[in-house]
Design a protein around this motif. Structure first.
Motif, PDB file in Angstrom:
ATOM      1  N   SER A  76       0.809  -1.217   0.000  1.00 25.42           N
ATOM      2  CA  SER A  76       0.000   0.000   0.000  1.00 25.42           C
ATOM      3  C   SER A  76       0.847   1.273   0.000  1.00 25.42           C
ATOM      4  O   SER A  76       0.301   2.366   0.127  1.00 25.42           O
ATOM      5  N   PHE A  77       2.169   1.133  -0.136  1.00 21.69           N
ATOM      6  CA  PHE A  77       3.051   2.306  -0.154  1.00 21.69           C
ATOM      7  C   PHE A  77       3.368   2.679  -1.603  1.00 21.69           C
ATOM      8  O   PHE A  77       3.894   1.872  -2.363  1.00 21.69           O
ATOM      9  N   TYR A  78       3.030   3.924  -1.988  1.00 16.91           N
ATOM     10  CA  TYR A  78       3.282   4.420  -3.338  1.00 16.91           C
ATOM     11  C   TYR A  78       4.294   5.559  -3.254  1.00 16.91           C
ATOM     12  O   TYR A  78       3.962   6.671  -2.811  1.00 16.91           O
ATOM     13  N   SER A  79       5.518   5.273  -3.649  1.00 24.57           N
ATOM     14  CA  SER A  79       6.544   6.317  -3.622  1.00 24.57           C
ATOM     15  C   SER A  79       6.360   7.281  -4.795  1.00 24.57           C
ATOM     16  O   SER A  79       5.754   6.919  -5.822  1.00 24.57           O
ATOM     17  N   ALA A  80       6.883   8.495  -4.645  1.00 24.67           N
ATOM     18  CA  ALA A  80       6.812   9.524  -5.695  1.00 24.67           C
ATOM     19  C   ALA A  80       5.393   9.667  -6.241  1.00 24.67           C
ATOM     20  O   ALA A  80       5.168   9.724  -7.455  1.00 24.67           O
ATOM     21  N   SER A  81       4.414   9.733  -5.326  1.00 24.31           N
ATOM     22  CA  SER A  81       3.011   9.816  -5.728  1.00 24.31           C
ATOM     23  C   SER A  81       2.274  10.881  -4.924  1.00 24.31           C
ATOM     24  O   SER A  81       2.641  11.189  -3.795  1.00 24.31           O
ATOM     25  N   ILE A  82       1.225  11.432  -5.533  1.00 23.65           N
ATOM     26  CA  ILE A  82       0.376  12.427  -4.882  1.00 23.65           C
ATOM     27  C   ILE A  82      -1.084  12.066  -5.139  1.00 23.65           C
ATOM     28  O   ILE A  82      -1.387  11.194  -5.972  1.00 23.65           O
ATOM     29  N   TYR A 104       4.293  11.531  -9.170  1.00 19.27           N
ATOM     30  CA  TYR A 104       4.803  12.895  -9.021  1.00 19.27           C
ATOM     31  C   TYR A 104       5.927  13.072 -10.024  1.00 19.27           C
ATOM     32  O   TYR A 104       6.986  12.454  -9.896  1.00 19.27           O
ATOM     33  N   LEU A 105       5.698  13.892 -11.052  1.00 17.23           N
ATOM     34  CA  LEU A 105       6.613  13.965 -12.188  1.00 17.23           C
ATOM     35  C   LEU A 105       7.675  15.061 -12.049  1.00 17.23           C
ATOM     36  O   LEU A 105       8.658  15.056 -12.783  1.00 17.23           O
ATOM     37  N   GLU A 106       7.470  15.978 -11.108  1.00 19.65           N
ATOM     38  CA  GLU A 106       8.439  17.060 -10.961  1.00 19.65           C
ATOM     39  C   GLU A 106       9.710  16.554 -10.286  1.00 19.65           C
ATOM     40  O   GLU A 106       9.675  15.684  -9.419  1.00 19.65           O
ATOM     41  N   PHE A 122      10.306  14.117  -0.460  1.00 19.50           N
ATOM     42  CA  PHE A 122       9.904  12.921  -1.201  1.00 19.50           C
ATOM     43  C   PHE A 122       8.408  12.692  -0.993  1.00 19.50           C
ATOM     44  O   PHE A 122       7.974  12.332   0.105  1.00 19.50           O
ATOM     45  N   PRO A 123       7.603  12.916  -2.030  1.00 21.96           N
ATOM     46  CA  PRO A 123       6.157  12.711  -1.899  1.00 21.96           C
ATOM     47  C   PRO A 123       5.798  11.226  -1.933  1.00 21.96           C
ATOM     48  O   PRO A 123       6.467  10.424  -2.587  1.00 21.96           O
ATOM     49  N   TYR A 124       4.750  10.862  -1.217  1.00 18.77           N
ATOM     50  CA  TYR A 124       4.305   9.475  -1.179  1.00 18.77           C
ATOM     51  C   TYR A 124       2.832   9.426  -0.786  1.00 18.77           C
ATOM     52  O   TYR A 124       2.270  10.382  -0.241  1.00 18.77           O
ATOM     53  N   ILE A 125       2.226   8.299  -1.071  1.00 14.84           N
ATOM     54  CA  ILE A 125       0.868   7.999  -0.602  1.00 14.84           C
ATOM     55  C   ILE A 125       0.898   6.581  -0.041  1.00 14.84           C
ATOM     56  O   ILE A 125       1.561   5.688  -0.592  1.00 14.84           O
ATOM     57  N   ALA A 183      -3.949  16.333  -2.447  1.00 15.94           N
ATOM     58  CA  ALA A 183      -3.078  16.358  -1.271  1.00 15.94           C
ATOM     59  C   ALA A 183      -1.694  15.834  -1.636  1.00 15.94           C
ATOM     60  O   ALA A 183      -1.544  14.970  -2.508  1.00 15.94           O
ATOM     61  N   ILE A 184      -0.681  16.383  -0.953  1.00 15.18           N
ATOM     62  CA  ILE A 184       0.695  15.902  -1.100  1.00 15.18           C
ATOM     63  C   ILE A 184       1.276  15.707   0.295  1.00 15.18           C
ATOM     64  O   ILE A 184       1.254  16.613   1.120  1.00 15.18           O
ATOM     65  N   PHE A 185       1.799  14.508   0.526  1.00 14.27           N
ATOM     66  CA  PHE A 185       2.487  14.188   1.775  1.00 14.27           C
ATOM     67  C   PHE A 185       3.976  14.054   1.458  1.00 14.27           C
ATOM     68  O   PHE A 185       4.364  13.231   0.627  1.00 14.27           O
ATOM     69  N   TYR A 186       4.796  14.853   2.131  1.00 13.20           N
ATOM     70  CA  TYR A 186       6.240  14.825   1.897  1.00 13.20           C
ATOM     71  C   TYR A 186       6.979  14.295   3.121  1.00 13.20           C
ATOM     72  O   TYR A 186       6.757  14.760   4.249  1.00 13.20           O
TER      73      TYR A 186
END
Length: 357
Positions: free
Chosen positions: A163-169, A178-180, A197-200, A216-219
């Motif tokens: 359930s961990f998505y790295s580089a995601s918003i 997250y493409l930036e 580092f954004p993640y969901i 939402a963005i979690f960093y």
């Protein structure tokens, strides 16, 4: 009486200090290693979560239990069963991935209580109460300190969860890449430079659904050093080598923090509708270390839970019924803790540097 399991560990001993300084001088402190016992007005008692008889003896006479210990998936049910039978409160630092499939009754359980998990999911709920409707938010969690080997191992396992998505918003209600390119930033809690580092994950997605926000963005923010380079290249799914990787991560964190002062904090910026107007709200929170912040959160949650009537059941931090009082209680219990919630201001022009709180 409050009982603390794992009281001789880093977080448990910090939690004990906070509660003692708050005026609770008769705590029941649970331990497994006798050599770590120290002289205190508190009562020490042996407990092993795999030994149900020691769990029964420890919980007896306690109104609230704070669990700061590590445990196996099976042993935690010993504690949960006794808490339910004794109808007391359990505050657990660990997040229960299994609770949706489990029937709880009699006791009150708050899990995932700490910094992350914990405040990372609770703070969006707190700031959402500023608005009639929350439109979007971004939250930065920055921590400067050393990994213990056990903490490093748990972190590596977490990075490998399905359930961990790295580089995601979260964009328009959907999890998107997250493409930036990540750029070094500064935050209004220190003069450090950070890489965000954004993640969901399951927890952050749950809280977004809970407050009905679609953007939402979690960093997670890390200093650009040895740990950052290691985490960019590590394969957390290599289970055979996870102990080796955890030790290396702990060693690298020590190198990163030579002559560096610990700190920990959150910066949350949100936009929402209030009385038909679009407004901004900002929340800055700072503690002297991630260990201190986790211990303080657990201690404050325990006090608030004891001060109010509790309905039986299980809740995570985002569902804690008295979140409106949590940050004020934390300020009351720890003079080194700081937070400020404001509306219509820009946090970038309002820095809170070390020594100036």
């Amino acid at each position: 009486m409050i009982g603390i399991i794992g009281a001789t560990g880093d977080i448990g001993s910090e939690c004990t200090k906070i509660l003692n300084n708050y005026g609770l001088q008769s705590l029941k402190l649970g331990y497994r290693e006798k050599e770590k016992i120290y002289k205190s007005k508190n009562v020490f008692e042996f407990i092993d979560l795999d030994d149900i008889s020691t769990c029964i003896e420890f919980v007896d006479g306690c109104d609230c239990i704070i669990n700061c210990s590590e445990y196996s998936d099976s042993s935690i049910f010993n504690l949960i069963d006794i808490v339910n039978k004794n109808k007391c409160i359990l505050i657990d630092l660990s997040y229960y991935n299994f609770y949706e499939k489990t029937i709880f009754g009699g006791g009150v359980i708050y899990h995932g209580v700490g910094s992350s998990p914990g405040l990372m999911e609770a703070l969006p709920v707190i700031i959402s109460k500023t608005f009639d409707k929350t439109l979007s938010f971004q939250i930065h969690y920055a921590s400067n300190g050393e990994f213990t080997c056990n903490a490093a191992k748990e972190y590596l396992k977490y990075l490998n969860e399905e359930s961990f998505y790295s580089a995601s918003i979260l964009n328009s209600g959907n999890i998107e890449p997250y493409l930036e390119e990540n750029k070094t930033i500064t935050l209004p809690i220190s003069r450090e430079k950070w890489l965000p580092f954004p993640y969901i994950d399951k927890r952050t997605l749950k809280v977004c659904r809970q407050i009905e926000v679609e953007n939402a963005i979690f960093y997670m923010c890390i200093k650009n050093g040895y740990v950052c380079k290691f985490l960019r290249n590590v394969r957390a799914d290599d289970k055979e080598n996870i102990n080796i990787m955890a030790q290396k991560l702990a060693d690298l964190s020590r190198l990163d923090n030579i002559d560096k002062k610990e700190l920990c904090g959150f910066i949350l910026e949100a936009i929402g509708i209030k009385d038909k107007n679009t407004i901004k709200a900002n929340l800055i929170l700072k503690s002297k270390s991630s260990t201190r912040l986790t211990a303080l959160t657990a201690a404050a949650v325990s006090i608030l839970a004891l001060e109010h009537d509790n309905k039986s059941g299980v809740k995570d931090m985002s569902e804690f019924p008295w979140l409106n009082n949590l940050l004020d209680k934390m300020m009351e219990m720890d003079t080194t803790f700081y937070y400020r919630l404001s509306k219509g201001t820009n946090t970038v022009s309002d820095n809170i540097f070390e020594g100036e709180i």
